[in-house]
Design an enzyme around this catalytic site. Structure first.
Site, mmCIF file in Angstrom:
data_model
loop_
_atom_site.group_PDB
_atom_site.id
_atom_site.type_symbol
_atom_site.label_atom_id
_atom_site.label_comp_id
_atom_site.label_asym_id
_atom_site.label_seq_id
_atom_site.Cartn_x
_atom_site.Cartn_y
_atom_site.Cartn_z
ATOM 1 N N LYS A 27 -2.889 11.883 4.638
ATOM 2 C CA LYS A 27 -2.166 10.789 3.992
ATOM 3 C C LYS A 27 -2.866 10.429 2.686
ATOM 4 C CE LYS A 27 0.754 10.200 7.452
ATOM 5 N NZ LYS A 27 0.463 11.464 8.134
ATOM 6 N N ASP A 28 -2.090 9.878 1.772
ATOM 7 C CA ASP A 28 -2.556 9.573 0.427
ATOM 8 C C ASP A 28 -3.667 8.529 0.425
ATOM 9 O OD1 ASP A 28 -2.666 9.118 -2.359
ATOM 10 O OD2 ASP A 28 -0.540 9.568 -2.551
ATOM 11 N N ARG A 29 -4.604 8.676 -0.518
ATOM 12 C CA ARG A 29 -5.633 7.657 -0.709
ATOM 13 C C ARG A 29 -5.038 6.394 -1.331
ATOM 14 N NH1 ARG A 29 -11.155 7.824 -1.893
ATOM 15 N NH2 ARG A 29 -11.118 10.097 -2.116
ATOM 16 N N GLN A 30 -4.204 6.567 -2.347
ATOM 17 C CA GLN A 30 -3.673 5.413 -3.085
ATOM 18 C C GLN A 30 -2.455 4.846 -2.368
ATOM 19 O OE1 GLN A 30 -3.676 7.861 -6.906
ATOM 20 N NE2 GLN A 30 -4.134 5.812 -7.677
ATOM 21 N N LYS A 37 2.666 2.279 -7.130
ATOM 22 C CA LYS A 37 1.265 2.137 -6.719
ATOM 23 C C LYS A 37 0.462 1.227 -7.639
ATOM 24 C CE LYS A 37 0.969 6.632 -4.408
ATOM 25 N NZ LYS A 37 0.129 7.801 -4.170
#
Length: 352
Positions: A80-83, A22
């Site tokens: 779902k993931d922010r990053q 990320k």
């Protein structure tokens, strides 16, 4: 709390190096797999949305505002993931209304890729899987050893731990859940209550799985186990015959662990004894889940990695592509390969 405390031992030995995950949103891409053909008519507008640096709840609020509807009329299958760069479905209930102009919801963090009408709203948990494309950068490690381990993982799967994301920063959600459990109370706010109960169940499951990994039985059925297929919530007991079912060898069928709740455990034998011992060691959390009315459920201990492929775009980048059942964590696969380090730092491993 570190990741060994929150998850448990790795199945394939120590990390083979280090990498960054990320560094950019594009390094962690998720595509929701939803096998629901839209009818083309109905009061629900479905939207296929790409979002970057934005979590699912924030995207839902933006969609509701643009559509001019209450937030409660916006639905999605999973968080779902922010990053990350993610693509997932949302639905908006619009009884008797034409499609609204949704352009106000869009900017560089959210794009609506396509829309369609359907007779029903999108239900939570409706997606069958998630497809992942992960890019590990600043990779330091023996690529031959990484390749060999990935081949083992493709053949045998990995322990189906809940990832550290479930437990909050440094396991803070576990600490909070224990405090509520000791007080024999529940948060009044629904989201907080749901989050902490989910944390407690996940933590107990991980402790059972960690014990099975430590004794080498996480991917082996034993008499007294409860077995389940990869995409099924139902399970059945394992006797001598079931323990040699050929579907175990091809990663279709798996032993399961407890999602703790009220009622007697249907496990028996050594499996029952291990699970009860783990729960007794966390008696406050166990009793808290029972008293909260959580139902007894099961989760597969072994996670098969669908369609796993990998390559090296450059010497210090490993790109992985694979599919996981809904509710499973991509980072537990990465954990079996390398230690993750923060962006801009390549000497001290961090917990992810």
């Amino acid at each position: 709390m570190n990741d060994l405390e929150l998850l448990g031992p790795r199945a394939y030995g120590e990390a083979l190096g280090s990498a960054v995950l990320k560094a950019t949103a594009e390094d962690f891409q998720v595509d929701e797999v939803l096998d629901i053909p839209l009818t083309g008519e109905g009061e629900h507008l479905w939207l296929w949305v790409e979002k970057r640096g934005l979590n699912t709840e924030e995207a839902a609020r933006r969609i509701a505002k643009a559509a001019g509807v209450p937030l409660r009329t916006v639905s999605y299958a999973g968080l779902k993931d922010r990053q990350a760069l993610t693509r997932q479905w949302f639905s908006v209930q619009l009884p008797g209304k034409a499609d609204p102009d949704m352009s106000a919801a869009e900017n560089d963090t959210l794009r609506i890729l396509k829309t369609g009408r359907h007779k029903r709203k999108l239900q939570r948990g409706a997606h069958s899987a998630n497809g992942f494309t992960l890019r590990l950068t600043q990779l330091v490690g023996d690529t031959a050893a990484i390749d060999a381990r990935l081949q083992l993982i493709a053949q045998h799967g990995i322990p189906n731990y809940f990832g550290t994301q479930r437990f909050g920063h440094n396991g803070g959600n576990v600490v909070d859940a224990r405090e509520w459990a000791v007080r024999k109370a529940l948060p009044e706010q629904r989201n907080a209550r749901s989050r902490l109960l989910s944390t407690a169940r996940s933590y107990l499951f991980n402790k059972v799985l960690a014990a099975r990994v430590a004794e080498g039985s996480w991917q082996r059925a034993q008499v007294g186990d409860l077995l389940a297929f990869t995409d099924s919530r139902s399970f059945f007991p394992a006797g001598e015959a079931e323990c040699s079912d050929p579907r175990l060898a091809i990663l279709d069928l798996h032993p399961t662990g407890p999602q703790w709740g009220e009622g007697d455990s249907p496990a028996s034998g050594a499996t029952f004894e291990l699970e009860q011992a783990v729960a007794a060691g966390e008696a406050d959390l166990r009793d808290w889940l029972v008293n909260a009315g959580m139902s007894q459920e099961r989760r597969i201990l072994r996670l098969p990695i669908g369609g796993l492929t990998w390559h090296y775009p450059s010497l210090d980048i490993l790109q992985l592509e694979f599919v996981l059942p809904a509710g499973c964590f991509a980072t537990v696969l990465v954990r079996e390969l390398v230690d993750l380090v923060p962006v801009g730092q390549t000497d001290n491993p961090c917990v992810f």
